[in-house]
Design an enzyme around this catalytic site. Structure first.
Site, mmCIF file in Angstrom:
data_model
loop_
_atom_site.group_PDB
_atom_site.id
_atom_site.type_symbol
_atom_site.label_atom_id
_atom_site.label_comp_id
_atom_site.label_asym_id
_atom_site.label_seq_id
_atom_site.Cartn_x
_atom_site.Cartn_y
_atom_site.Cartn_z
ATOM 1 N N HIS A 14 0.809 -1.118 0.100
ATOM 2 C CA HIS A 14 -0.127 0.076 0.050
ATOM 3 C C HIS A 14 0.787 1.260 -0.180
ATOM 4 O O HIS A 14 1.317 1.483 1.173
ATOM 5 C CB HIS A 14 -0.824 0.097 1.267
ATOM 6 C CG HIS A 14 -1.880 1.285 1.290
ATOM 7 N ND1 HIS A 14 -3.311 1.047 1.374
ATOM 8 C CD2 HIS A 14 -1.819 2.493 1.183
ATOM 9 C CE1 HIS A 14 -3.699 2.222 1.429
ATOM 10 N NE2 HIS A 14 -2.986 3.231 1.075
ATOM 11 N N HIS A 16 1.564 5.519 -1.648
ATOM 12 C CA HIS A 16 1.150 6.581 -2.541
ATOM 13 C C HIS A 16 2.821 7.375 -3.089
ATOM 14 O O HIS A 16 3.280 7.562 -2.130
ATOM 15 C CB HIS A 16 0.587 7.672 -1.944
ATOM 16 C CG HIS A 16 -0.824 7.268 -1.230
ATOM 17 N ND1 HIS A 16 -1.875 7.280 -2.106
ATOM 18 C CD2 HIS A 16 -1.086 6.420 -0.089
ATOM 19 C CE1 HIS A 16 -2.897 6.529 -1.079
ATOM 20 N NE2 HIS A 16 -2.329 6.074 -0.218
ATOM 21 N N ARG A 18 2.475 9.764 -5.681
ATOM 22 C CA ARG A 18 2.196 10.699 -6.410
ATOM 23 C C ARG A 18 2.637 10.768 -7.906
ATOM 24 O O ARG A 18 2.900 10.028 -8.422
ATOM 25 C CB ARG A 18 2.394 12.098 -5.786
ATOM 26 C CG ARG A 18 2.047 12.071 -4.281
ATOM 27 C CD ARG A 18 0.849 11.838 -3.721
ATOM 28 N NE ARG A 18 0.567 11.676 -2.348
ATOM 29 C CZ ARG A 18 -0.475 11.596 -1.653
ATOM 30 N NH1 ARG A 18 -1.502 10.831 -2.649
ATOM 31 N NH2 ARG A 18 -0.536 11.582 -0.572
ATOM 32 N N ASN A 42 -4.918 7.255 -6.631
ATOM 33 C CA ASN A 42 -5.628 8.474 -6.102
ATOM 34 C C ASN A 42 -4.782 9.602 -6.608
ATOM 35 O O ASN A 42 -4.448 10.649 -5.637
ATOM 36 C CB ASN A 42 -6.027 8.597 -4.705
ATOM 37 C CG ASN A 42 -4.992 8.547 -3.488
ATOM 38 O OD1 ASN A 42 -3.968 7.889 -3.966
ATOM 39 N ND2 ASN A 42 -5.204 9.054 -2.469
ATOM 40 N N LYS A 100 -9.115 -0.461 -6.304
ATOM 41 C CA LYS A 100 -9.148 -0.017 -5.294
ATOM 42 C C LYS A 100 -10.505 0.844 -5.033
ATOM 43 O O LYS A 100 -10.747 1.708 -5.906
ATOM 44 C CB LYS A 100 -7.890 0.961 -4.960
ATOM 45 C CG LYS A 100 -7.935 1.867 -3.841
ATOM 46 C CD LYS A 100 -7.508 1.203 -2.472
ATOM 47 C CE LYS A 100 -7.867 1.845 -1.281
ATOM 48 N NZ LYS A 100 -6.613 2.740 -0.921
ATOM 49 N N HIS A 137 -10.684 1.273 0.908
ATOM 50 C CA HIS A 137 -10.234 2.099 2.105
ATOM 51 C C HIS A 137 -11.554 1.914 2.896
ATOM 52 O O HIS A 137 -12.626 2.296 2.261
ATOM 53 C CB HIS A 137 -10.272 3.537 1.519
ATOM 54 C CG HIS A 137 -10.145 4.613 2.601
ATOM 55 N ND1 HIS A 137 -8.840 5.251 2.774
ATOM 56 C CD2 HIS A 137 -10.957 4.887 3.392
ATOM 57 C CE1 HIS A 137 -9.065 6.107 3.862
ATOM 58 N NE2 HIS A 137 -10.315 5.775 4.249
ATOM 59 N N HIS A 175 -4.773 -0.329 5.632
ATOM 60 C CA HIS A 175 -4.461 0.328 6.707
ATOM 61 C C HIS A 175 -5.338 -0.029 7.919
ATOM 62 O O HIS A 175 -6.189 0.882 8.266
ATOM 63 C CB HIS A 175 -4.277 1.964 6.477
ATOM 64 C CG HIS A 175 -5.263 2.277 5.194
ATOM 65 N ND1 HIS A 175 -6.687 2.281 5.687
ATOM 66 C CD2 HIS A 175 -4.902 3.265 4.309
ATOM 67 C CE1 HIS A 175 -7.291 2.923 4.630
ATOM 68 N NE2 HIS A 175 -6.401 3.466 3.794
ATOM 69 N N ASP A 248 1.345 2.751 3.723
ATOM 70 C CA ASP A 248 0.624 3.873 3.172
ATOM 71 C C ASP A 248 1.508 5.158 3.443
ATOM 72 O O ASP A 248 0.691 6.312 3.528
ATOM 73 C CB ASP A 248 -0.626 3.816 4.402
ATOM 74 C CG ASP A 248 -1.729 5.149 3.873
ATOM 75 O OD1 ASP A 248 -2.042 5.296 2.827
ATOM 76 O OD2 ASP A 248 -2.424 5.297 4.731
ATOM 77 N N HIS A 252 2.975 14.890 1.016
ATOM 78 C CA HIS A 252 2.319 15.875 0.711
ATOM 79 C C HIS A 252 3.139 17.163 0.659
ATOM 80 O O HIS A 252 4.195 17.349 1.819
ATOM 81 C CB HIS A 252 1.152 16.182 1.598
ATOM 82 C CG HIS A 252 0.177 14.950 1.334
ATOM 83 N ND1 HIS A 252 -1.028 15.280 0.409
ATOM 84 C CD2 HIS A 252 -0.548 14.243 2.091
ATOM 85 C CE1 HIS A 252 -1.659 14.287 0.310
ATOM 86 N NE2 HIS A 252 -1.494 13.682 1.457
#
Ligand code: DOR
Ligand code: ZN
Length: 348
Positions: A14, A16, A18, A42, A100, A137, A175, A248, A252
């Site tokens: 899992h 991210h 970007r 996402n 997902k 999720h 998660h 996870d 950002h």
């Protein structure tokens, strides 16, 4: 006391990473530690079709350090309009590993997610038929539901029904953040597996809110109580096949984390396997780390385990508080940045 451990190379089920400058800045941290990772779709706009996923995979490959053997595994962002034929095509072509589910507005960049669960039934039926994993999720975002109960309520209202409705579909509850989540996975394994993040194993909501508000500990599902953390630590370190590693890690730009309407996500890739090692050591379960990090995940996804290894040593080091991202004043906060990290990856 164990001061050095060698395990099969782990995978991150899992993650991210970007796109654009952020992808370039964060990808090397995961490629350094992990053989493969399930990449979350996402983005803005999200990865909704096979074509989107092929293009995104190319951008990810271009962001890898030269000579890296890391393999990205792509996922399809489920919407009310997802076409079962495209999902099947992407899976059979080896582009998609899984689909997902983001309930609309449950978390970061989930506005295009599912608004009506009845609309996704044809996709779930098709996935069950072709043996394609379903990642969730798992939070119920009904405004009447308290934020600390969202995971338990998702299980009660949706997942417990779907597991009976689609007995051959393989689910991953992502998660895990609550005792209810960990217990449900155990009770429905092997049909349902669950990923566990490093920060849900380490933090409680008192750490997050008790001594000043720590925006960099804000994530979805939110950090819960010490009782929940204890259940998650017990689950992860049990070696049981239904629990596996999923960081996870979710970087950002710092301005979004510190905004008056802060964004959820914890960027932990620079200290991920090191933090899991710390937790397993504290629980007297270093001998179970390899199952959790490198064996249980591939089994759930019916993939082979990695043949290479990584070695960690008890050798304290301190990561920086943030990483630089290309662009004016752009940077991302690192989870546990500036802290002493007990374990260090010495070869991978
Ligand atoms: O805290 C989170 N951040 N939880 C999620 O589910 C998404 C993630 C992100 O994409 O930043
Ligand atoms: Zn996530």
């Amino acid at each position: 006391m164990t001061t050095r451990i060698t395990i099969r190379k782990p995978d991150d089920w899992h993650l991210h990473v970007r796109d654009g400058a952020m992808l370039k800045a964060v990808m090397p941290f995961t490629a350094r530690q992990f053989g493969r990772a399930i990449l979350m779709p996402n983005l803005v706009p999200p990865v909704v079709t096979t074509k989107d996923a092929i293009a995104y995979r190319e951008r990810v490959m271009a962001a890898l350090p030269a000579g890296s053997t890391f393999k990205p595994l792509m996922t399809c962002y489920l919407t009310d309009e997802t076409d079962p034929d495209d999902v099947e095509h992407g899976f059979k072509e080896g582009v998609f590993t899984a689909v997902k589910l983001y309930p609309a507005h449950a978390t970061t960049y989930s506005a295009a997610g599912v608004t009506d669960h009845r609309k996704i039934m044809p996709v779930l039926e098709r996935m069950e038929k072709i043996g394609m994993p379903f990642l969730m999720h798992g939070e119920d975002v009904d405004p009447e539901v308290d934020i600390f109960d969202r995971e338990a309520m998702f299980i009660e209202r949706y997942l417990s029904k779907w597991t009976r409705q689609f007995p051959a579909l393989r689910f991953t509850l992502e998660h895990l953040s609550s005792k209810e989540g960990a217990d449900f996975v155990r009770s429905t394994a092997p049909q349902v597996g669950g990923t566990i993040t490093p920060y849900h194993l380490v933090l409680t909501r008192t750490d997050w809110l008790g001594w000043g508000l720590k925006p960099y500990m804000y994530c979805m599902p939110v950090i819960k109580t010490a009782k929940d953390r204890a259940a998650l630590r017990k689950a992860a370190t049990s070696g049981e096949a239904c629990y596996f590693l999923g960081t996870d890690s979710a970087p950002h730009p710092v301005a979004k984390k510190l905004s008056v309407n802060g964004i959820p996500g914890v960027f932990n890739a620079p200290v991920a396997i090191e933090t899991y090692a710390k937790v397993f050591e504290e629980e007297g379960a270093l001998d179970k780390l390899e199952d959790f990090a490198s064996v249980n995940g591939p089994r759930h996804y019916r993939l082979s385990v990695n043949e290479t290894t990584i070695t960690l040593e008890k050798s304290p080091w301190t990561p920086p508080q943030e990483i630089k991202v290309e662009g004016p004043d752009e940077k991302a906060l690192i989870y546990r940045g500036g802290e002493t990290i007990e374990w260090k990856v010495v070869s991978s």
